[in-house]
Design an enzyme around this catalytic site. Structure first.
Site, mmCIF file in Angstrom:
data_model
loop_
_atom_site.group_PDB
_atom_site.id
_atom_site.type_symbol
_atom_site.label_atom_id
_atom_site.label_comp_id
_atom_site.label_asym_id
_atom_site.label_seq_id
_atom_site.Cartn_x
_atom_site.Cartn_y
_atom_site.Cartn_z
ATOM 1 N N ASP A 1 -1.201 -2.829 3.757
ATOM 2 C CA ASP A 1 -1.239 -4.270 4.031
ATOM 3 C C ASP A 1 -2.263 -4.557 5.131
ATOM 4 O OD1 ASP A 1 0.969 -4.426 2.393
ATOM 5 O OD2 ASP A 1 2.390 -4.461 4.068
HETATM 6 N N1 URA Z 1 4.704 -0.432 2.809
HETATM 7 C C1 URA Z 1 4.437 -1.654 3.324
HETATM 8 O O1 URA Z 1 5.327 -2.491 3.409
HETATM 9 N N2 URA Z 1 3.189 -1.905 3.734
HETATM 10 C C2 URA Z 1 2.177 -1.007 3.679
HETATM 11 O O2 URA Z 1 1.059 -1.306 4.077
HETATM 12 C C3 URA Z 1 2.472 0.256 3.142
HETATM 13 C C4 URA Z 1 3.745 0.531 2.716
#
Ligand code: URA
Length: 243
Positions: free
Chosen positions: A112
């Site tokens: 993310d």
């Molecule tokens: N899980 C998440 O919620 N975000 C990420 O970036 C990776 C795994």
């Protein structure tokens, strides 16, 4: 395995140096050398060996690495894993010519925008699929800082193989949670569902305030790689992912 060969103009085009016409002009002008000898006819075929960057120069600089690269980035917060969204993209950290490579460089899975840490990028589609394939069970290890203290039942719940995330139609595979403090934990998962870690903690009434990926399979994020820094993985490090 047989060493692949390629026309010089096609090879350089696939690495983003320019069109066939531009490469023909560069060759004629003496800008391309192999083993110290100018290649003026860019239709010439050459063996594409991994050590080509040590033997070939373009405009006096070592050739970019040919196809089959794996880039390790310590992803900083605020960068998006996308080729086309607005704002800062993870691909912006790479030399601009690498954006024109064919096959294109893609991230191996995604983090993310507000997750930091170990992110791999590659132009090797087979490797990408091997790493993200659920059959390979490559663990992704995250460190999470939570808004509220852990309740105590999370380790068992995450390990149960029965946790359902909102909107999903099948439970999560067992995941390993290591409690580091009341509001900090290390989580190891083998699946790669959308916003998975954040949604797992949301499913137990908590909220992830900070998320950082420390490890992918047997490959740890090196401590000396600062946020925003990247380097190429060695073949031994690529093997480590699956170790
Ligand atoms: N899980 C998440 O919620 N975000 C990420 O970036 C990776 C795994």
């Amino acid at each position: 395995m047989k060493t692949p060969t390629a026309r010089v103009d096609k090879l350089l085009g696939s690495l983003g140096y320019g069109s066939r016409q531009e490469m023909a002009r560069m060759g004629k002008a003496g800008g391309i050398e192999l083993d110290g000898v100018e290649i003026t006819d860019v239709s010439k075929r050459i063996a594409v060996t991994p050590n080509l960057p040590e033997r070939m120069t373009v405009d006096g600089r070592p050739l970019d690495p040919p196809q089959g690269i794996v880039i390790l980035l310590n992803k900083p917060l605020g960068m998006t894993c996308s080729h086309k969204e607005d704002g800062a993209l993870v691909y912006d950290v790479l030399p601009s010519r690498w954006r024109r490579r064919d096959p294109a460089i893609s991230t191996i899975g995604r983090l993310d925008k507000e997750t930091s840490g170990l992110l791999l990028m590659t132009d090797d589609g087979d490797l990408l699929h091997r790493v993200i394939s659920p059959k390979k069970h490559v663990a992704k290890v995250y460190r999470a800082r939570l808004a509220r203290p852990l309740a105590g039942n999370e380790v068992a719940l995450f390990a149960s193989g029965e946790l359902m995330l909102e909107g999903d139609d099948r439970p999560l595979k067992p995941a390993e949670l290591e409690v580091l403090s009341p509001t900090e934990a290390r989580l190891s998962v083998t699946e790669g569902r959308y916003h998975m870690v954040r949604r797992m903690f949301a499913a137990v009434g908590n909220h992830v305030e900070a998320l950082h990926r420390e490890r992918l399979g047997g490959l740890a994020l090196p401590a000396e790689l600062a946020p925003g820094d990247w380097r190429l993985l060695t073949p031994a490090e690529i093997d480590q992912i699956f170790a």
